[in-house]
Design a protein around this motif. Structure first.
Motif, PDB file in Angstrom:
ATOM      1  N   ILE A 444       0.945  -1.139   0.013  1.00 38.15           N
ATOM      2  CA  ILE A 444      -0.108   0.030   0.316  1.00 38.15           C
ATOM      3  C   ILE A 444       0.823   1.128  -0.042  1.00 38.15           C
ATOM      4  CG2 ILE A 444      -1.609   1.489   1.187  1.00 38.15           C
ATOM      5  CD1 ILE A 444      -2.464  -1.390   2.576  1.00 38.15           C
ATOM      6  N   ALA A 445       0.654   2.160  -1.101  1.00 39.89           N
ATOM      7  CA  ALA A 445       1.835   2.974  -1.164  1.00 39.89           C
ATOM      8  C   ALA A 445       0.990   4.519  -1.593  1.00 39.89           C
ATOM      9  CB  ALA A 445       2.924   3.050  -2.128  1.00 39.89           C
ATOM     10  N   GLY A 446       1.352   5.455  -0.806  1.00 43.06           N
ATOM     11  CA  GLY A 446       0.907   6.943  -1.398  1.00 43.06           C
ATOM     12  C   GLY A 446       1.685   7.100  -2.378  1.00 43.06           C
ATOM     13  N   GLY A 447       0.977   7.842  -3.561  1.00 42.50           N
ATOM     14  CA  GLY A 447       1.781   8.233  -4.912  1.00 42.50           C
ATOM     15  C   GLY A 447       2.988   9.290  -4.619  1.00 42.50           C
ATOM     16  N   ALA A 448       4.075   9.126  -5.234  1.00 47.55           N
ATOM     17  CA  ALA A 448       5.044   9.636  -5.111  1.00 47.55           C
ATOM     18  C   ALA A 448       5.005  11.058  -5.454  1.00 47.55           C
ATOM     19  CB  ALA A 448       6.279   9.104  -5.891  1.00 47.55           C
ATOM     20  N   GLY A 449       5.836  12.006  -4.911  1.00 49.70           N
ATOM     21  CA  GLY A 449       5.676  13.671  -5.260  1.00 49.70           C
ATOM     22  C   GLY A 449       6.604  13.605  -6.661  1.00 49.70           C
ATOM     23  N   GLY A 527       9.529  11.084  -7.509  1.00 51.56           N
ATOM     24  CA  GLY A 527       9.750  10.008  -6.668  1.00 51.56           C
ATOM     25  C   GLY A 527       9.533   8.767  -7.144  1.00 51.56           C
ATOM     26  N   ASN A 528      10.028   7.774  -6.625  1.00 51.71           N
ATOM     27  CA  ASN A 528       9.721   6.205  -7.089  1.00 51.71           C
ATOM     28  C   ASN A 528       8.444   6.128  -5.951  1.00 51.71           C
ATOM     29  OD1 ASN A 528      11.852   5.943  -8.708  1.00 51.71           O
ATOM     30  ND2 ASN A 528      13.266   4.859  -7.251  1.00 51.71           N
ATOM     31  N   ILE A 529       7.763   5.060  -6.122  1.00 52.11           N
ATOM     32  CA  ILE A 529       6.466   4.904  -5.534  1.00 52.11           C
ATOM     33  C   ILE A 529       6.658   5.008  -4.037  1.00 52.11           C
ATOM     34  CG2 ILE A 529       6.625   2.329  -5.480  1.00 52.11           C
ATOM     35  CD1 ILE A 529       3.543   2.337  -6.005  1.00 52.11           C
ATOM     36  N   GLY A 530       5.761   5.940  -3.408  1.00 45.93           N
ATOM     37  CA  GLY A 530       5.737   6.075  -1.957  1.00 45.93           C
ATOM     38  C   GLY A 530       6.858   7.023  -1.585  1.00 45.93           C
ATOM     39  N   LEU A 531       7.587   7.765  -2.219  1.00 47.49           N
ATOM     40  CA  LEU A 531       8.738   8.629  -1.991  1.00 47.49           C
ATOM     41  C   LEU A 531       8.463  10.128  -2.458  1.00 47.49           C
ATOM     42  CD1 LEU A 531      11.847   6.320  -2.712  1.00 47.49           C
ATOM     43  CD2 LEU A 531      10.542   6.453  -0.384  1.00 47.49           C
ATOM     44  N   GLY A 554       7.956  17.355  -4.754  1.00 42.29           N
ATOM     45  CA  GLY A 554       6.448  17.317  -4.128  1.00 42.29           C
ATOM     46  C   GLY A 554       6.692  16.081  -3.090  1.00 42.29           C
ATOM     47  N   LEU A 555       5.810  16.149  -1.972  1.00 41.92           N
ATOM     48  CA  LEU A 555       5.845  15.144  -0.884  1.00 41.92           C
ATOM     49  C   LEU A 555       4.935  13.953  -1.344  1.00 41.92           C
ATOM     50  CD1 LEU A 555       5.041  17.375   2.258  1.00 41.92           C
ATOM     51  CD2 LEU A 555       7.171  16.524   1.622  1.00 41.92           C
ATOM     52  N   ALA A 556       5.456  12.803  -1.020  1.00 47.19           N
ATOM     53  CA  ALA A 556       4.801  11.565  -0.906  1.00 47.19           C
ATOM     54  C   ALA A 556       3.347  11.871  -0.666  1.00 47.19           C
ATOM     55  CB  ALA A 556       5.265  10.424  -0.191  1.00 47.19           C
ATOM     56  N   GLY A 557       2.206  11.139  -0.977  1.00 47.22           N
ATOM     57  CA  GLY A 557       0.768  11.091  -0.643  1.00 47.22           C
ATOM     58  C   GLY A 557       0.871  10.231   0.689  1.00 47.22           C
ATOM     59  N   PHE A 558      -0.523  10.172   1.076  1.00 43.11           N
ATOM     60  CA  PHE A 558      -0.874   9.538   2.488  1.00 43.11           C
ATOM     61  C   PHE A 558      -1.193   7.987   2.212  1.00 43.11           C
ATOM     62  CE2 PHE A 558      -2.234  13.789   3.617  1.00 43.11           C
ATOM     63  CZ  PHE A 558      -1.318  14.028   4.838  1.00 43.11           C
ATOM     64  N   ILE A 559      -0.655   7.194   3.093  1.00 43.20           N
ATOM     65  CA  ILE A 559      -0.892   5.719   2.863  1.00 43.20           C
ATOM     66  C   ILE A 559      -2.556   5.543   3.108  1.00 43.20           C
ATOM     67  CG2 ILE A 559      -0.567   3.367   3.894  1.00 43.20           C
ATOM     68  CD1 ILE A 559       2.255   4.632   4.825  1.00 43.20           C
ATOM     69  N   TYR A 560      -3.172   6.472   4.034  1.00 46.19           N
ATOM     70  CA  TYR A 560      -4.656   6.293   4.116  1.00 46.19           C
ATOM     71  C   TYR A 560      -4.837   7.693   4.636  1.00 46.19           C
ATOM     72  CZ  TYR A 560      -3.256   6.051   9.362  1.00 46.19           C
ATOM     73  OH  TYR A 560      -2.832   6.339  10.487  1.00 46.19           O
ATOM     74  N   GLN A 561      -6.265   7.971   4.821  1.00 48.38           N
ATOM     75  CA  GLN A 561      -6.770   8.977   5.317  1.00 48.38           C
ATOM     76  C   GLN A 561      -8.252   8.553   5.744  1.00 48.38           C
ATOM     77  OE1 GLN A 561      -6.325  11.955   2.193  1.00 48.38           O
ATOM     78  NE2 GLN A 561      -5.852  13.523   3.661  1.00 48.38           N
ATOM     79  N   GLY A 562      -8.611   9.120   7.248  1.00 49.56           N
ATOM     80  CA  GLY A 562      -9.781   8.636   7.809  1.00 49.56           C
ATOM     81  C   GLY A 562      -9.620   7.599   8.567  1.00 49.56           C
ATOM     82  N   PRO A 563     -10.617   6.989   9.069  1.00 45.38           N
ATOM     83  CA  PRO A 563     -10.420   5.835   9.897  1.00 45.38           C
ATOM     84  C   PRO A 563     -10.282   4.396   9.320  1.00 45.38           C
ATOM     85  CG  PRO A 563     -12.804   6.297   9.619  1.00 45.38           C
ATOM     86  CD  PRO A 563     -12.176   7.261   8.799  1.00 45.38           C
ATOM     87  N   VAL A 564      -8.825   4.236   9.097  1.00 42.56           N
ATOM     88  CA  VAL A 564      -8.519   2.987   8.386  1.00 42.56           C
ATOM     89  C   VAL A 564      -7.192   2.432   9.203  1.00 42.56           C
ATOM     90  CG1 VAL A 564      -7.010   2.177   6.195  1.00 42.56           C
ATOM     91  CG2 VAL A 564      -8.827   4.139   6.011  1.00 42.56           C
ATOM     92  N   THR A 565      -7.679   1.135   9.466  1.00 47.04           N
ATOM     93  CA  THR A 565      -6.711   0.414  10.317  1.00 47.04           C
ATOM     94  C   THR A 565      -5.893  -0.656   9.455  1.00 47.04           C
ATOM     95  OG1 THR A 565      -8.083   0.734  12.365  1.00 47.04           O
ATOM     96  CG2 THR A 565      -6.298  -1.178  12.522  1.00 47.04           C
ATOM     97  N   ILE A 566      -4.467  -0.388   9.533  1.00 56.06           N
ATOM     98  CA  ILE A 566      -3.909  -1.285   8.671  1.00 56.06           C
ATOM     99  C   ILE A 566      -3.145  -2.596   9.246  1.00 56.06           C
ATOM    100  CG2 ILE A 566      -2.167  -1.491   6.774  1.00 56.06           C
ATOM    101  CD1 ILE A 566      -2.855   1.278   5.682  1.00 56.06           C
ATOM    102  N   ASN A 567      -3.186  -3.492   8.929  1.00 55.77           N
ATOM    103  CA  ASN A 567      -2.322  -4.812   9.861  1.00 55.77           C
ATOM    104  C   ASN A 567      -1.421  -5.331   8.412  1.00 55.77           C
ATOM    105  OD1 ASN A 567      -3.993  -4.587  12.231  1.00 55.77           O
ATOM    106  ND2 ASN A 567      -5.588  -5.555  11.204  1.00 55.77           N
ATOM    107  N   ASN A 568      -0.098  -5.115   8.623  1.00 54.10           N
ATOM    108  CA  ASN A 568       0.652  -5.627   7.714  1.00 54.10           C
ATOM    109  C   ASN A 568       1.096  -7.018   7.972  1.00 54.10           C
ATOM    110  OD1 ASN A 568       1.127  -3.260   5.802  1.00 54.10           O
ATOM    111  ND2 ASN A 568       2.286  -2.389   7.132  1.00 54.10           N
ATOM    112  N   LEU A 569       0.867  -8.005   7.397  1.00 58.38           N
ATOM    113  CA  LEU A 569       0.860  -9.483   7.720  1.00 58.38           C
ATOM    114  C   LEU A 569       1.999 -10.280   6.688  1.00 58.38           C
ATOM    115  CD1 LEU A 569      -2.991 -10.284   7.967  1.00 58.38           C
ATOM    116  CD2 LEU A 569      -1.317  -9.450   9.722  1.00 58.38           C
ATOM    117  N   SER A 570       2.571 -10.911   7.146  1.00 58.98           N
ATOM    118  CA  SER A 570       3.603 -11.499   6.279  1.00 58.98           C
ATOM    119  C   SER A 570       4.318 -10.775   5.603  1.00 58.98           C
ATOM    120  CB  SER A 570       2.763 -12.536   5.125  1.00 58.98           C
ATOM    121  OG  SER A 570       3.806 -13.537   4.595  1.00 58.98           O
TER     122      SER A 570
END
Length: 579
Positions: A444-449, A527-531, A554-570
Motif C-alpha cells: 500500500i503506497a501513497g503516490g510519489a511526489g 519520486g519512486n512509488i511512496g517517496l 513534491g511530498l509523497a501522498g498519504f498511505i491512508y486518510q480517515g478511520p483506516v486500520t492497517i495490519n501488515n501481515l507476512s
C-alpha cells in the motif's frame, strides 16, 4: 389583676455568706431546725430570758430554699430518688420525675409510689421527652406495621430513629402486590385502594420486625458469566428469613425482549420451602449483528442485588465477499462495487473485499484515493484483504513546470516562475463513521511526489530577464512530467522531463546552456512509488546576475486518510506518509 413573671435568679441567697447547717430535728438553745424552724426561745423578750435567732441560720434557710428556685429557673426537673421516696412514703399521684438519662419524664398514677420508673414503670406513665415519643411511635408503628412509600431510597429504620430514640428493625418487601383476586383474600395484599400516582418502579413496602430480629437476606447468582447466543443461563436466588411462597420481583436490562426466550424482561421468583428459587432463559440466536451485549438481572426492590452476564454475538451473518481480480487503473469505490453484487448494505452487513495477487489499483488523479470506501450504514463492518504481490497506490504527483522567459517591460514577463513538484495522492480513504480494517499482504503506497523544476539564470546585460529552467519528472505511479516554458528551450527529446511508470519516477529535464551563457540546471526526478520527489538543481553561471535555486520536490501522498486500520501481515508493506 395581671400577674407578671418574676425575675429569674441565677445565684442562691447567701451563696458566699456565713451559713450554718440546719439539722432536721430540734437543736439546742436558739438554733433553728427543719422540724421547729426557729425555736420559741427566739420569740421571747430578752428580759424574760429570750435569745435572738442566728443570722447564720437565716442565711442557711434562705440559701437552701433559693437553691431550688435557681434549679427551677434553669429549667431543671427532679429525678427519681429512692431515699426521698422513703422519706415521704412514696411519690403521690401526679408527681413528675425525670429519667436518669435526662431525656424523658414520668408521671405517677398512684399514691405511695416507690417504684423506680427507670427500672420498673408500674405506677408510672410516660409524661414527656423521648419515652413519650417512643411510646407513641410503638403504638403507631407497631410490630408487623406495613409502611408504603413512593421514595425508593427511604429507609424507616433511619428516618424514624429520632422518634423511637434508636434504630428499629424493618423488612423491605421484595415485591409489590397489586390487589386481590377475590373478597376472601387478605387485605394485606392490597397496595393501595382508590388512588393513583404512585409508580410501581419507585414504590417500596416496609414491614416492622421485632427489635433485634434478623432481616431477610438475598443471594443472587448466575450459572454462567458469559454465554453464547442460542445457549441458556439460569439465575438462582437463595434467601433466609423469607416465607415460602413469597414473590421476589426481578427485571432485566441491557437487551431487548426479542433477545431472550421467554421474552419477558420482568417477572417474579416464588420462594420455595427451602428458601430458594430459579429462573432459566434462552439467549436467542437471532442472526442480527449486535456485537457483545451485557444482560443485567436485578432484584427489583432489593438494593444492590444484581448479576451481569456477557452475551457473545455468535449469530453474525456470513461475510459478503467482493473479489477484485482485475487491475483498476482509475481507482475503486468499495461501496459501489458492493452494491453492484449485493444491493444496498444494511446495519448487519459484513463486507469483505479481496484484492487478488498481482492486481494493481491506482487512483485516477492525485486528488482522489486509489480505494475510496464511501459511507455505510451504522453497525456494518468492512474489511479489505490485499493479497501478496497486489498493489494499492495513490496517483503520482506532477513534476514542477520549468520557468518561462520575457524581456524587461513586456507584459507578463514575470508570470512564469519555476514550480515545485506536486504532492502525490492517497492510497485508501474512509469516511468518519464508516471505518475499515485492512489486512495487507501486498504493498500500500501513497503516490510519489513530482520532481521540482531546476533553477534558472538571466542574461547579464539586463535586456532579458528570462528565468527559464528545466521541468521536473513525474512521481510514480504515472505522474506527468512538468512542462518547459522557456521559448528557446532546446533540449534533445531523450533528455527532456519524463512521465513516471508504475513504480519508478520520471527523470527531470536535463540542464540547458542558453547561447548567451546562462545555464539552467536540470529538473528534479520524480519520486519512486511512496517517496518524495527530488529538488531541482541550482543554476550556475559565472556571468549571470539573475539566478534562482532549484524548486522543491513534491511530498509523497498519504498511505491512508480517515478511520483506516492497517495490519501488515507476512510480507505486507506500506510506503508514504501517515496522517
Amino acid at each position: 389583676m395581671a400577674i407578671n413573671k418574676p425575675l429569674d435568679n441565677a445565684v442562691p441567697f447567701a451563696q458566699d455568706g456565713l451559713k450554718n447547717t440546719i439539722p432536721v430535728e430540734s437543736g439546742n438553745g436558739n438554733a433553728a431546725s427543719m422540724t421547729l424552724g426557729f425555736p420559741p426561745i427566739t420569740m421571747q423578750p430578752k428580759s424574760t430570758g429570750g435569745l435572738p435567732p442566728s443570722g447564720k441560720d437565716m442565711n442557711a434557710i434562705l440559701n437552701q430554699l433559693s437553691q431550688h428556685q435557681v434549679w427551677l429557673n434553669a429549667g431543671g426537673m427532679y429525678p427519681f430518688s429512692a431515699d426521698y421516696a422513703a422519706q415521704i412514703g412514696g411519690y403521690h399521684t401526679g408527681a413528675v420525675v425525670q429519667s436518669d438519662d435526662g431525656r424523658s419524664a414520668f408521671i405517677s398514677i398512684q399514691d405511695n409510689n416507690a417504684n423506680n420508673p427507670n427500672q420498673l414503670q408500674t405506677g408510672w406513665k410516660p409524661y414527656g421527652g423521648q419515652i413519650l415519643l417512643t411510646t407513641l411511635a410503638n403504638a403507631i408503628f407497631h410490630i408487623g406495621y406495613r409502611f408504603m412509600t413512593g421514595n425508593s431510597s427511604y429507609n424507616p429504620a433511619i428516618a424514624l430513629e429520632a422518634l423511637f430514640g434508636y434504630q428499629t428493625t424493618w423488612y423491605l418487601w421484595p415485591y409489590i402486590p397489586v390487589g386481590v383476586a377475590n373478597t376472601s383474600a387478605s387485605l394485606g395484599e392490597i397496595v393501595m385502594v382508590g388512588g393513583a400516582g404512585i409508580q410501581a418502579a419507585t414504590t417500596r413496602i416496609w414491614e416492622r420486625l421485632p427489635d433485634g430480629a434478623s432481616a431477610p437476606t438475598y443471594n443472587l447468582t448466575a450459572t454462567q458469566t458469559t454465554v453464547n447466543e442460542g445457549a441458556q443461563v439460569t439465575f438462582n436466588l437463595a434467601t433466609t428469613g423469607v416465607a415460602q411462597g413469597t414473590p421476589v420481583d426481578w427485571n432485566i436490562t441491557g437487551i431487548q425482549s426479542a433477545d431472550i426466550s421467554p421474552n419477558a424482561l420482568s417477572g417474579q421468583f416464588i420462594v420455595g420451602a427451602d428458601g430458594t428459587a430459579s429462573k432459566t432463559i434462552t439467549i436467542v440466536a437471532d442472526e442480527v449483528t449486535e456485537g457483545t451485549e451485557t444482560l443485567k438481572f436485578t432484584l427489583t426492590y432489593i438494593s444492590g442485588k444484581f448479576v451481569n452476564v456477557t452475551i457473545s454475538d455468535t449469530s453474525i451473518l456470513p461475510e459478503q465477499i467482493v473479489t477484485i481480480s482485475s487491475d483498476q487503473p482509475a481507482g475503486l469505490n468499495l461501496r459501489s462495487a458492493f452494491v453492484q453484487l449485493y444491493g444496498e448494505p444494511t446495519a448487519n452487513t459484513k463486507a469483505v473485499f479481496v484484492v487478488e495477487s498481482g492486481v494493481t489499483i491506482v487512483a485516477a488523479t492525485a486528488e482522489s484515493a486509489a480505494i475510496y470506501c464511501g459511507v455505510w450504514a451504522s453497525g456494518s463492518t468492512r474489511e479489505i484483504r490485499i493479497m501478496s504481490n497486489a498493489l494499492v497506490a495513490g496517483r503520482g504527483g506532477k513534476g514542477g513546470d520549468g520557468g518561462g522567459d520575457g524581456n524587461v517591460g513586456d507584459p507578463g514577463w514575470q508570470e512564469f516562475p519555476a514550480q515545485d513538484g506536486e504532492t502525490g495522492g492517497t492510497a485508501i480513504e474512509a469516511e468518519i463513521g464508516s471505518p475499515v480494517t485492512v489486512n495487507n499482504y501486498g504493498l500500500i503506497a501513497g503516490g510519489a511526489g513530482g520532481g521540482g523544476a531546476g533553477g534558472g539564470a538571466g542574461k547579464p546585460d539586463g535586456t532579458v530577464r528570462g528565468m527559464g529552467s528545466s521541468p521536473g519528472g513525474g512521481g510514480a505511479p504515472y505522474g506527468l512530467a512538468g512542462v518547459p516554458r522557456y521559448s528557446n528551450y532546446d533540449v534533445p527529446s531523450a533528455d527532456r522531463a519524463k512521465d513516471a511508470t508504475l513504480n519508478t519516477g520520471g527523470q527531470g529535464g536535463a540542464s540547458y546552456t542558453e547561447p548567451s551563457t546562462a545555464i539552467w540546471a536540470a529538473g528534479g526526478n520524480g519520486g519512486n512509488i511512496g517517496l518524495n520527489g527530488q529538488v531541482g538543481g541550482e543554476a550556475q553561471s559565472g556571468n549571470s546576475v539573475y539566478m534562482t535555486p532549484g524548486q522543491s520536490g513534491g511530498l509523497a501522498g498519504f498511505i491512508y486518510q480517515g478511520p483506516v486500520t492497517i495490519n501488515n501481515l507476512s510480507d505486507g508493506q506500506t510506503k508514504g506518509r501517515t496522517p
